[in-house]
Design a protein around this motif. Structure first.
Motif, short mmCIF file in Angstrom:
data_model
loop_
_atom_site.label_atom_id
_atom_site.label_comp_id
_atom_site.label_asym_id
_atom_site.label_seq_id
_atom_site.Cartn_x
_atom_site.Cartn_y
_atom_site.Cartn_z
N THR A 1 -28.91 1.88 -111.54
CA THR A 1 -29.23 2.98 -110.64
C THR A 1 -29.99 4.07 -111.39
OG1 THR A 1 -27.17 2.47 -109.51
CG2 THR A 1 -28.26 4.50 -108.88
N TYR A 2 -29.50 4.42 -112.61
CA TYR A 2 -30.24 5.40 -113.40
C TYR A 2 -31.65 4.90 -113.70
CZ TYR A 2 -26.38 8.60 -114.19
OH TYR A 2 -25.40 9.53 -114.00
N LEU B 1 -36.35 11.81 -110.79
CA LEU B 1 -35.53 11.42 -111.94
C LEU B 1 -34.10 11.89 -111.74
CD1 LEU B 1 -37.99 12.37 -114.79
CD2 LEU B 1 -37.17 10.07 -114.27
N MET B 2 -33.15 11.14 -112.28
CA MET B 2 -31.78 11.63 -112.24
C MET B 2 -31.53 12.54 -113.43
SD MET B 2 -29.53 8.46 -110.77
CE MET B 2 -27.95 9.22 -110.99
N ASP B 3 -30.55 13.42 -113.26
CA ASP B 3 -30.25 14.40 -114.30
C ASP B 3 -29.64 13.70 -115.52
OD1 ASP B 3 -28.81 17.68 -114.16
OD2 ASP B 3 -29.01 16.36 -115.89
N GLU B 4 -30.32 13.83 -116.67
CA GLU B 4 -29.85 13.13 -117.86
C GLU B 4 -28.58 13.76 -118.46
OE1 GLU B 4 -30.76 10.46 -120.06
OE2 GLU B 4 -31.73 9.72 -118.25
N ILE C 1 -18.80 11.81 -110.85
CA ILE C 1 -19.93 12.51 -111.48
C ILE C 1 -21.22 11.75 -111.18
CG2 ILE C 1 -20.94 13.25 -113.68
CD1 ILE C 1 -18.15 13.65 -114.75
N PHE C 2 -21.13 10.42 -111.24
CA PHE C 2 -22.30 9.61 -110.95
C PHE C 2 -22.78 9.82 -109.51
CE2 PHE C 2 -23.35 5.38 -109.03
CZ PHE C 2 -24.68 5.36 -109.40
N PHE C 3 -21.86 9.74 -108.56
CA PHE C 3 -22.24 9.96 -107.16
C PHE C 3 -22.84 11.36 -106.98
CE2 PHE C 3 -18.92 6.74 -105.40
CZ PHE C 3 -19.84 5.72 -105.56
N PHE C 4 -22.20 12.33 -107.63
CA PHE C 4 -22.69 13.70 -107.53
C PHE C 4 -24.11 13.80 -108.07
CE2 PHE C 4 -23.23 17.87 -109.53
CZ PHE C 4 -23.17 18.67 -108.39
N ASN C 5 -24.33 13.13 -109.18
CA ASN C 5 -25.65 13.16 -109.80
C ASN C 5 -26.69 12.55 -108.86
OD1 ASN C 5 -27.71 13.44 -111.61
ND2 ASN C 5 -26.79 12.20 -113.22
N VAL C 6 -26.32 11.47 -108.19
CA VAL C 6 -27.26 10.84 -107.25
C VAL C 6 -27.67 11.84 -106.17
CG1 VAL C 6 -27.44 9.12 -105.41
CG2 VAL C 6 -26.51 8.47 -107.63
#
Ligand code: HEM
Ligand SMILES: [Cu+2]
Lengths: 652, 321
Positions: free
Chosen positions: A420-421, A431-434, A496-501
């Motif tokens: 996903t990243y 881009l996703m937040d690194e 955190i991953f879902f939030f990042n998405v």
């Protein structure tokens, strides 16, 4: 193929006018009709992914409830009924409704882009497989919601699943739901196989296809062979329950072990079906960050296929304790140990790629690299259970629970989050937040290992699986508490991953076409890709079309800007299975709501069967017939094409 | 002899399990070593890298090729092959030595697994030497005991980790396993195939005794229940025959159903309710009045006895030594 039209394809250059024309042809109609009728593989892929992630979250919540119940000895948060339904639904959800569909989702989205084509081979079947997946998920979960979820574990052993011991609707929901879901899997698998062999861009010969394609292709081939076995098993069980047949009932001459054979002949290859595509993601993603091609590409492809073939010969290792004769046990033990070799090939190929490359440490890379370790941990515990006498001690204890979670989370969830990243920028243009990515990764990695590594020990100390509670003084209490804490930490990582998405969807930095400097075709188109994927069909000349400059391997260069335009309607190119020589131009179908309507009618049919209401069954059947008629009705746009120039295949 | 040993299986207390323990340690240690080595390889490989960063940096870094690395794969696979080959040979050997059942066992038991208890039948030389108990298996130390397994309703699995690995008890089919305890002791066993609501509470105990003690126990078990000696006991017996006899047997009385455990020598057992509760008067009364409180879903119905009835019943049950 009826719709095939033989004609000399137009060769042209990528330009604005061409793009505008293609856009008009390929764009999904706005509004509800377009939404329900779309056959665009990207749209379908994303729906698959989102639906599977929602189910991952549901299965995760169930897991956390299970873990609370097991946090200490003699707890009474859940009754045994509830516990049994929770762990069975958790297993069913994760295996059938998350692990496999999420990979179908990524493959659906990525395949045509990786292959340099405009869509899957059968776009309407593709839409249909998604709708059926969604429909069967709703069907299965509607049982859980009315307190009749599966309660016999995800592998559902008879005779416990027979009506005598399990009179509620639980097993009926499960049996029918699984048959329903099997339709989605089968249709999807057939589609992947034809897509892999027929729709590759000219020049993408069989030795040039990415490993991810190998992963999904072999998994699909396996599914086509084994899904019928399990659908049959569930159908026989349904017959036993509804009509009193005796397929699995010893009292009437049936065989409880027949169920286990049918189930594991399916179940074991299925395990590979949910790891091989994920391994493919790592094999394709990891090298990008190592800035070099995968070491031993052909060997890894070969290993993928061999794992699958060997995978057909090991199902009995789920049945070592059932009293089968010693000789057959030795055979299956040997096969299960030997399957380690191809896996070792892949692992060492990854490690060599890291060592011989110059890794750039991104979040996606962290997920891919950590997966190597998790894969090995899950693999060696599998190797331990392959040894029959050792398995007699290990099986059905928490050691096995640890093993399946290293396989499923380590080899499926970690690569999927990494993927996903990796591909999020392609899918969304952002881009996703690194920074958040790192936080998420380390939380997930720590939580997972804190939670599941000790489970091996809990198992060695003898804790059986599927127990709703346990007494104090067995030496398990502290370990279980640690496991529960670890799993909550892991869940935070997922959050955190879902939030990042979500955050990155809103405010991610623009990605550009190729943010990671990737080497395969999907990175050559804009992010997100246009509805038609490629303005001109690429002509491929090597394994790494976008790295040809840097690698300087071949004289011939892949052509991305000049090629076949196929702009006289919604059409796609079919090429030959091995060498990808252009063969014919086919018309691909317009958006169509028939797959959706067929699914709805099938749901009616299945609910009718569940309740044994003949009138509902009849209505559902009629509905299916009508929807099929609508689907198959000859259509002008599929028939009336530019007149053929010549009658034999063309060579671009 | 005090409490039973928990269920760990990295040590053993009898020959069948003992054959497997070294093999278990071998595969365990090999596995841990493999994980450590691979983990180190990945870690060092990643740490060697020069850049860490996001998108911009990736595309800036050069695509390097140095070496084709196929050697890595061959070396890796060959190194993997050695411990695997050892494991395979050892497995086949260990399997050969424990798989078959003893030709001439010293004792033959038929164990039938029910939802959620164990029926144990001891075969003697003559039919009158044969008797049944439940949830507690006595065996003589140092003797080979053949256990034939039957599934009474659904599939269960028989497991005494310190003595033997798992064997399923499957309805319509007979499986066999064997035990041999090296020394006296109490070894816990557990059902390990998910079998419904109370799968968690389907334990049992194997009690290994010196041969002489075992024979004494056996002789005692062969006795039928003594007749009631007091009016209370007589009223208790009547209750047993009238109520409990629908499911249980007490040899020497008219209670003769085998749906539930045989109660003839109930008080000689250490635990009740499939090794869930200690066998003391309090636990026994609690169980009889409300089995579902300890084992929700247990197939024994609540008895709703009056205080007087319960006292009578206990007076009688206590004679079942
Ligand atoms: C927070 C994450 C998770 C936790 C805490 C967790 C916890 C558990 C526990 C405690 C069990 C054993 C239940 C029992 O034997 O009574 C279990 C079973 C299982 N889990 Fe998970 N799990 C998690 C995530 C997953 C994921 C992501 C997958 C698959 C992709 C998965 C697949 C399974 C399967 C297949 C079973 C077996 C069910 C059965 O025994 O029938 N789990 N899980
Ligand atoms: Cu059981």
């Amino acid at each position: 193929m009826r719709q095939a039209v033989f004609r000399r394809p137009e060769i042209g250059d990528d330009n604005e006018m061409l793009r505008a024309r293609l856009h008009a042809i390929w764009e999904t109609a706005p509004g509800l009709k377009g939404w329900l009728g779309t056959v665009d593989h990207k749209e379908i892929g994303i729906r698959y992914i989102i639906t599977a992630f929602v189910l991952l979250a549901l299965g995760g919540i169930e897991a956390l409830v299970i873990r609370l119940q097991l946090a200490g000895p003699d707890l009474h948060l859940l009754t045994p009924e509830q516990y049994n339904e929770f762990f069975s639904t958790h297993g069913m959800t994760m295996i059938f409704l998350y692990a496999s569909p999420i990979l179908s989702g990524f493959s659906n989205y990525l395949w045509p882009l990786l292959l340099g084509s405009r869509d899957m081979a059968f776009p309407r079947m593709n839409a249909f497989s998604y709708w059926v997946f969604l429909g069967s998920a709703i069907f299965l979960y509607s049982g859980f919601l009315v307190g009749a979820g599966p309660n016999d574990g995800w592998f559902n052993y008879v005779p416990f699943a027979e009506k005598d011991y399990n009179p509620g609707f639980n097993q009926d929901f499960y049996s029918l739901g699984m048959i329903f879901l099997g339709i989605s899997t089968t249709v999807g698998a057939a589609n992947f196989i034809v897509t892999a062999f027929k729709t590759r861009a000219p020049g993408m010969s069989i030795n040039r296809i990415p490993i991810m394609i190998w992963g999904t292709l072999t998994a699909s081939a396996a599914n086509l062979v084994v899904v019928p076995a399990v659908s049959l098993a569930f159908f026989l069980l349904w017959m036993d329950r509804q009509f009193g047949t005796d397929f699995f009932q010893p009292a009437g001459g049936g065989q409880p072990l027949l169920w286990q054979h049918l189930f594991w002949i399916f179940g074991h290859p299925w395990v590979y079906a949910i790891v091989l595509p994920a391994m493919g993601m790592v094999s394709d993603g990891l090298p990008v960050f190592c800035r070099r091609p995968l070491v031993g590409h052909s060997l890894v492809a070969l290993a993928t296929v061999s794992v699958m073939i060997l995978g057909f010969g090991v199902w009995v290792h789920h049945m070592f304790a059932t009293g089968l004769p010693g000789l057959s046990l030795s055979f299956f033990s040997g096969a299960s140990i030997i399957i380690t070799f191809p896996s070792a090939v892949t692992v060492f190929a990854w490690i060599a790629t890291i060592w011989l490359g110059r890794p750039v440490i991104t979040t996606a890379f962290l997920y891919f690299a950590s997966m190597i370790l998790l894969f090995v941990i899950g693999g060696v515990s599998g190797f331990m259970t392959a040894s029959v006498p050792v398995d007699w001690q290990l099986t059905d204890t928490y050691f096995v629970v640890a093993h399946i979670h290293y396989v499923l989370i380590g080899i499926n969830v970690f690569p999927v989050v990494g993927a996903t990243y990796f591909w999020f920028p392609k899918m969304t243009g952002k881009l996703m937040d690194e920074r958040l990515g790192r936080w998420g990764f380390w939380t997930m990695f720590a939580g997972f290992n804190i939670g599941f590594l000790p489970m091996h020990l809990t198992g060695l100390l003898g804790m059986p699986r599927r127990i709703w509670t346990y007494p104090a003084g067995m030496g398990w209490s502290t370990l279980n508490l640690v496991t529960t804490l670890g799993s909550f930490l892991f869940a935070v990582g997922i959050l955190i991953f879902f939030f990042n998405v979500i955050k990155s969807l809103r405010s991610g930095a623009p990605a550009g076409a190729n943010p990671w400097g990737g080497s395969s075709l999907e990175w050559s188109v804009s992010s997100p890709p246009p509805p038609y994927n490629f303005a001109v069909i690429p002509t491929v000349a090597s394994r790494h079309p976008l790295w040809e400059e840097a690698l300087d391997e071949s004289v011939a260069r892949t052509s991305l800007t000049r090629g076949m335009t196929l702009d006289q309607g919604k059409e796609a190119l079919h090429t030959s299975p091995m060498d990808a020589e252009p063969e014919r131009i086919v018309a691909t179908p317009e958006d169509n709501v028939a797959p959706f309507l067929l699914t709805v009618a099938m749901m009616v049919l299945f609910y009718g069967m569940l309740l044994k209401l003949w009138i509902v069954i009849g209505l559902g059947g009629l509905g299916c017939f009508a929807a099929l008629l609508m689907w198959l009705w000859p259509r002008r746009n599929l028939l009336e094409r530019a007149p053929p120039d010549r009658k034999e295949p063309v060579h671009g | 002899m005090s409490g039973a040993t928990p269920l760990g299986y990295l040590s053993s207390a009898g020959s069948r399990a003992a054959t497997i323990v070294p093999l278990t340690w071998y595969v365990l240690i090999v596995s841990i070593l493999v994980c450590v080595i691979i983990g180190a390889l990945v870690w060092i490989g990643v740490r060697r890298s020069h850049s860490s960063g996001g998108a911009a940096e990736t595309s800036a870094a050069a695509v390097a090729r140095n070496g084709n690395g196929i050697r890595w794969i061959w070396i890796g696979v060959v190194l993997t092959a050695i411990p695997l080959a050892i494991a395979l040979v050892w497995t086949v050997g260990a399997l050969a030595s424990v798989a078959g059942s003893p030709r001439r066992p010293d004792l033959l038991l038929d164990v039938t697994a029910h939802q959620w208890w164990w029926e144990v039948k001891y075969h003697g030389d003559t039919p009158s030497d044969t008797f049944a108990t439940a949830n507690e298996i006595h065996i003589p130390v140092g003797r080979k005991v053949l256990v034939r397994l039957h599934g009474g309703d659904v599939i269960h699995s028989f497991w005494v980790p310190k003595l033997t690995g798992k064997t399923d008890a499957i309805p319509g089919q007979e499986n066999a396993t064997w035990l041999e305890a090296a020394g006296p002791g109490i070894y816990r066993g557990q059902c390990t195939e998910y079998c419904g609501l109370e799968h968690a509470k389907m334990g049992f105990e194997v009690i290994a005794q010196p041969a002489a003690a075992f024979e004494r126990w056996r002789t005692a078990q062969l006795q039928t229940a003594p007749p009631p000696a007091t009016p209370a006991q007589a009223r208790g017996l009547a209750l047993v025959q009238f109520r409990c006899g629908m499911c249980h047997a007490v040899r020497g009385t008219t209670a003769a159903s085998h749906y539930g455990p045989d109660l003839t020598h109930l008080m000689s057992r250490r635990k009740i309710a499939a090794a869930t509760l200690p066998n003391n008067p309090g636990a026994l009364s609690g169980w009889i009045q409300n089995p579902q409180a300890t084992k929700p879903g247990a197939l024994m119905p609540d008895q709703h006895l009056s205080g007087q009835q319960l006292a009578d019943l206990r007076a009688y049950l206590e004679t079942l030594k």
